[in-house]
Design an enzyme around this catalytic site. Structure first.
Site, PDB file in Angstrom:
ATOM      1  CB  SER A  42      -0.949  -0.045   1.200  1.00 55.70           C
ATOM      2  OG  SER A  42      -1.945   0.921   1.078  1.00 55.70           O
ATOM      3  NE  ARG A 101      -8.164   2.264  10.890  1.00 56.91           N
ATOM      4  CZ  ARG A 101      -7.019   1.849  10.375  1.00 56.91           C
ATOM      5  NH1 ARG A 101      -6.500   2.471   9.330  1.00 56.91           N
ATOM      6  NH2 ARG A 101      -6.366   0.848  10.907  1.00 56.91           N
ATOM      7  CG  ASP A 130      -6.933  -4.059  -2.700  1.00 56.56           C
ATOM      8  OD1 ASP A 130      -7.789  -3.157  -2.565  1.00 56.56           O
ATOM      9  OD2 ASP A 130      -5.736  -3.917  -2.409  1.00 56.56           O
ATOM     10  CG  HIS A 151      -5.853  -2.292   0.663  1.00 61.64           C
ATOM     11  ND1 HIS A 151      -4.945  -2.338  -0.373  1.00 61.64           N
ATOM     12  CD2 HIS A 151      -5.354  -1.401   1.560  1.00 61.64           C
ATOM     13  CE1 HIS A 151      -3.948  -1.498  -0.127  1.00 61.64           C
ATOM     14  NE2 HIS A 151      -4.169  -0.923   1.043  1.00 61.64           N
ATOM     15  CG  ASP A 152      -6.829  -4.166   6.168  1.00 67.08           C
ATOM     16  OD1 ASP A 152      -5.947  -3.348   5.842  1.00 67.08           O
ATOM     17  OD2 ASP A 152      -7.705  -3.932   7.023  1.00 67.08           O
TER      18      ASP A 152
HETATM   19  C1  LIG Z   1      -2.575  -1.047  17.330  1.00 68.49           C
HETATM   20  C2  LIG Z   1      -1.870  -1.326  16.047  1.00 68.49           C
HETATM   21  O1  LIG Z   1      -2.465  -1.793  15.117  1.00 68.49           O
HETATM   22  S1  LIG Z   1      -0.185  -0.953  15.975  1.00 68.49           S
HETATM   23  C3  LIG Z   1       0.246  -0.346  14.421  1.00 68.49           C
HETATM   24  C4  LIG Z   1       0.267  -1.348  13.400  1.00 68.49           C
HETATM   25  N1  LIG Z   1      -0.971  -1.243  12.710  1.00 68.49           N
HETATM   26  C5  LIG Z   1      -0.975  -1.267  11.397  1.00 68.49           C
HETATM   27  O2  LIG Z   1      -0.009  -1.478  10.733  1.00 68.49           O
HETATM   28  C6  LIG Z   1      -2.283  -1.017  10.823  1.00 68.49           C
HETATM   29  C7  LIG Z   1      -2.648  -2.151  10.088  1.00 68.49           C
HETATM   30  N2  LIG Z   1      -3.601  -2.942  10.818  1.00 68.49           N
HETATM   31  C8  LIG Z   1      -4.854  -2.979  10.407  1.00 68.49           C
HETATM   32  O3  LIG Z   1      -5.254  -2.277   9.526  1.00 68.49           O
HETATM   33  C9  LIG Z   1      -5.776  -3.952  11.070  1.00 68.49           C
HETATM   34  O4  LIG Z   1      -5.583  -3.897  12.455  1.00 68.49           O
HETATM   35  C10 LIG Z   1      -5.623  -5.389  10.601  1.00 68.49           C
HETATM   36  C11 LIG Z   1      -5.654  -5.451   9.119  1.00 68.49           C
HETATM   37  C12 LIG Z   1      -4.327  -5.976  11.045  1.00 68.49           C
HETATM   38  C13 LIG Z   1      -6.814  -6.083  11.270  1.00 68.49           C
HETATM   39  O5  LIG Z   1      -7.148  -7.238  10.638  1.00 68.49           O
HETATM   40  P1  LIG Z   1      -7.937  -8.442  11.329  1.00 68.49           P
HETATM   41  O6  LIG Z   1      -6.987  -9.227  12.153  1.00 68.49           O
HETATM   42  O7  LIG Z   1      -8.671  -9.117  10.240  1.00 68.49           O
HETATM   43  O8  LIG Z   1      -8.934  -7.754  12.324  1.00 68.49           O
HETATM   44  P2  LIG Z   1     -10.479  -7.385  12.114  1.00 68.49           P
HETATM   45  O9  LIG Z   1     -10.654  -6.363  11.069  1.00 68.49           O
HETATM   46  O10 LIG Z   1     -11.267  -8.624  11.985  1.00 68.49           O
HETATM   47  O11 LIG Z   1     -10.818  -6.690  13.490  1.00 68.49           O
HETATM   48  C14 LIG Z   1     -10.769  -7.404  14.683  1.00 68.49           C
HETATM   49  C15 LIG Z   1     -11.218  -6.488  15.798  1.00 68.49           C
HETATM   50  O12 LIG Z   1     -12.572  -6.092  15.572  1.00 68.49           O
HETATM   51  C16 LIG Z   1     -13.326  -6.373  16.733  1.00 68.49           C
HETATM   52  N3  LIG Z   1     -14.692  -6.671  16.330  1.00 68.49           N
HETATM   53  C17 LIG Z   1     -15.127  -7.678  15.533  1.00 68.49           C
HETATM   54  N4  LIG Z   1     -16.473  -7.604  15.432  1.00 68.49           N
HETATM   55  C18 LIG Z   1     -16.896  -6.552  16.162  1.00 68.49           C
HETATM   56  C19 LIG Z   1     -18.170  -5.978  16.453  1.00 68.49           C
HETATM   57  N5  LIG Z   1     -19.299  -6.468  15.972  1.00 68.49           N
HETATM   58  N6  LIG Z   1     -18.197  -4.887  17.242  1.00 68.49           N
HETATM   59  C20 LIG Z   1     -17.055  -4.355  17.752  1.00 68.49           C
HETATM   60  N7  LIG Z   1     -15.816  -4.860  17.518  1.00 68.49           N
HETATM   61  C21 LIG Z   1     -15.756  -5.945  16.726  1.00 68.49           C
HETATM   62  C22 LIG Z   1     -12.637  -7.574  17.356  1.00 68.49           C
HETATM   63  O13 LIG Z   1     -12.958  -7.697  18.712  1.00 68.49           O
HETATM   64  C23 LIG Z   1     -11.174  -7.212  17.132  1.00 68.49           C
HETATM   65  O14 LIG Z   1     -10.765  -6.311  18.120  1.00 68.49           O
HETATM   66  P3  LIG Z   1      -9.183  -6.121  18.472  1.00 68.49           P
HETATM   67  O15 LIG Z   1      -8.469  -5.898  17.176  1.00 68.49           O
HETATM   68  O16 LIG Z   1      -9.170  -4.923  19.350  1.00 68.49           O
HETATM   69  O17 LIG Z   1      -8.763  -7.389  19.146  1.00 68.49           O
HETATM   70  N1  LIG Z   2      -5.150  -1.105   7.263  1.00 72.24           N
HETATM   71  C1  LIG Z   2      -3.873  -0.668   6.773  1.00 72.24           C
HETATM   72  C2  LIG Z   2      -3.895  -0.603   5.309  1.00 72.24           C
HETATM   73  C3  LIG Z   2      -3.782   0.725   4.661  1.00 72.24           C
HETATM   74  O1  LIG Z   2      -3.274   0.537   3.382  1.00 72.24           O
HETATM   75  C4  LIG Z   2      -3.422   0.576   7.487  1.00 72.24           C
HETATM   76  O2  LIG Z   2      -4.240   1.149   8.201  1.00 72.24           O
HETATM   77  O3  LIG Z   2      -2.275   0.952   7.385  1.00 72.24           O
END
Ligand SMILES: CC(=O)SCCNC(=O)CCNC(=O)[C@H](O)C(C)(C)COP(=O)(O)OP(=O)(O)OC[C@H]1O[C@@H](n2cnc3c(N)ncnc32)[C@H](O)[C@@H]1OP(=O)(O)O
Ligand SMILES: N[C@@H](CCO)C(=O)O
Length: 380
Positions: A164, A236, A329, A358-359
């Site tokens: 990305s 977001r 994606d 995309h994720d």
């Molecule tokens: C805190 C940090 O992320 S540190 C910095 C690093 N972060 C990054 O690089 C950003 C990139 N990360 C992301 O974009 C996302 O976090 C991803 C892509 C990793 C998440 O992907 P997935 O593992 O598939 O998580 P998903 O989208 O299913 O979300 C899960 C969360 O939704 C919550 N959830 C699921 N359904 C519901 C609902 N109905 N109501 C409320 N919350 C819900 C889960 O409890 C879970 O919570 P948690 O993450 O606090 O444990």
């Molecule tokens: N979910 C990721 C993907 C953005 O490309 C982020 O927040 O960084």
């Protein structure tokens, strides 16, 4: 250069086999002159490293994070990081980025809010930059990273990897510094931002700017941590919908109501609650002005700018290149990556099969690991 070495946190979810990362800070040797015309008189980059740099500085792999990611690619939560590394499964002894062999380095992007200079950092007058922070581009971010590479004695990366926004920077490295990149993995990215990508980002930026606490970006010294958190949350929510596939959202949530709530009586659908959760999580850990600056940088991404166009820029790439994207994606459609691969001399093309949209480039770590293994030379 100032280096502070991290260590495993005393508490937290430390797991056997976790690589020991080191968190460091680097100050650029002088002002950074920006592509859009501004100047940053002083720039710090926060970065993390895993493994050891060999004496010839030939085993360095640069990993570049996405929009809201940071330098914490691998390892447990702690030391300022709220969660485990975002590509945790990829980095460590015996993993795709084997830290017994590779020196892995991940900077927090210029303009970010996890240690690198960004809008929340102090300007020369000692007050936060806030809305005065200049416009930056993908090229500026790479220029700052090139200074870091110079300071570490790394003339040529064994590989540059990113997805990305990180993929945009990896591409900019490969096209802008072809002699410095031996191999590149370009995931879920494009050569130039599409009108639709710019449109999605524009709506997100507007959500932040219309928050009453935005104050033209000058909110960082408001009392009680006030700021445009609600606007960032809306941004977001919009973004997260584009990060996932319609099919996944349908299968996971459909028309389900959130537990104990009814949409006809002021309650939420489960999918709305899910978006609320992601909005709250981001608003707690990310700076809205950084979000605006970085989203603008993504919209301005055009690897061909000033280089005779995209095709000419891509022909400059000398790195062994692998381009891949996620089949579901909708934000960075696979077709963009296919076109990239077709225009980069000798590039390979791969598909990450995932329902997550995309994720998927973050979630499907096993598949990404195989791409990394395919790209990196085997043996020592
Ligand atoms: C805190 C940090 O992320 S540190 C910095 C690093 N972060 C990054 O690089 C950003 C990139 N990360 C992301 O974009 C996302 O976090 C991803 C892509 C990793 C998440 O992907 P997935 O593992 O598939 O998580 P998903 O989208 O299913 O979300 C899960 C969360 O939704 C919550 N959830 C699921 N359904 C519901 C609902 N109905 N109501 C409320 N919350 C819900 C889960 O409890 C879970 O919570 P948690 O993450 O606090 O444990
Ligand atoms: N979910 C990721 C993907 C953005 O490309 C982020 O927040 O960084």
């Amino acid at each position: 250069m100032t280096r502070t070495h991290g260590r495993p946190p005393a508490t937290g979810a430390w797991r056997a086999g976790d690589p020991v990362g080191r968190r460091s800070w680097f100050r650029l040797p002088g002002p950074l002159v920006l592509e859009a015309g501004g100047v940053l008189p002083q720039v710090d980059l926060a970065y993390e490293t895993w493994g050891e740099l060999d004496p010839e500085a030939s085993n360095a792999v640069l990993v570049l994070h996405a929009l809201t990611g940071d330098s914490h690619v691998a390892g447990p939560a702690g030391a300022g990081h709220p969660s485990r590394g975002w590509w945790d499964a990829l980095v460590g002894p015996g993993r795709a980025l084997d830290t017994d062999r590779w020196f892995v380095i991940a900077p927090n992007v210029l303009g970010g809010c996890q240690g690198s200079t960004g809008p929340a950092s102090a300007a020369p007058d000692g007050r936060p930059w806030g809305g005065r922070f200049p416009a930056i581009t993908v090229r500026d971010a790479v220029q700052a990273e090139a200074h870091l590479a110079d300071a570490l004695g790394i003339r040529r990366w064994a590989a540059v990897l990113g997805g990305s926004f990180g993929g945009m920077r990896a591409l900019e490295w490969a096209a802008g510094h072809p002699e410095r990149v031996a191999a590149a993995l370009l995931l879920s990215c494009c050569a130039v931002a599409s009108a639709e990508q710019i449109a999605w980002s524009g709506a997100q930026i507007e959500a932040i700017r219309t928050d009453p606490d935005w104050l033209d970006g000058h909110y960082h010294d408001l009392p009680d941590g006030r700021g445009p958190h609600a606007g960032l949350g809306v941004a977001r929510r919009i973004a997260h919908i584009t990060y996932r596939s319609p099919r996944e959202l349908e299968q996971r949530f459909g028309t389900e109501h959130q537990d104990g709530e009814h949409p006809w009586r002021g309650g939420r659908y489960a999918v709305e609650s899910y978006l609320d959760h992601h909005a709250d999580k981001l608003a707690r850990r990310f700076d809205a002005a950084s979000y605006v600056v970085l989203a603008r940088a993504m919209s301005g991404h055009d690897v061909g700018r000033g280089r005779g166009g995209v095709e000419a820029a891509l022909r400059r790439i000398a790195a062994r290149t692998l381009v891949a994207g996620v089949d579901s994606d909708r934000l960075f459609p696979l077709e963009q990556q296919r076109q990239l691969a077709e225009s980069i001399p000798g590039a390979g093309f791969g598909t990450i099969a995932s329902p997550h949209g995309h994720d998927g480039f973050l979630i499907e770590a096993d598949q990404v690991g195989r791409l990394v293994t395919d790209l990196l030379p085997s043996g020592r």
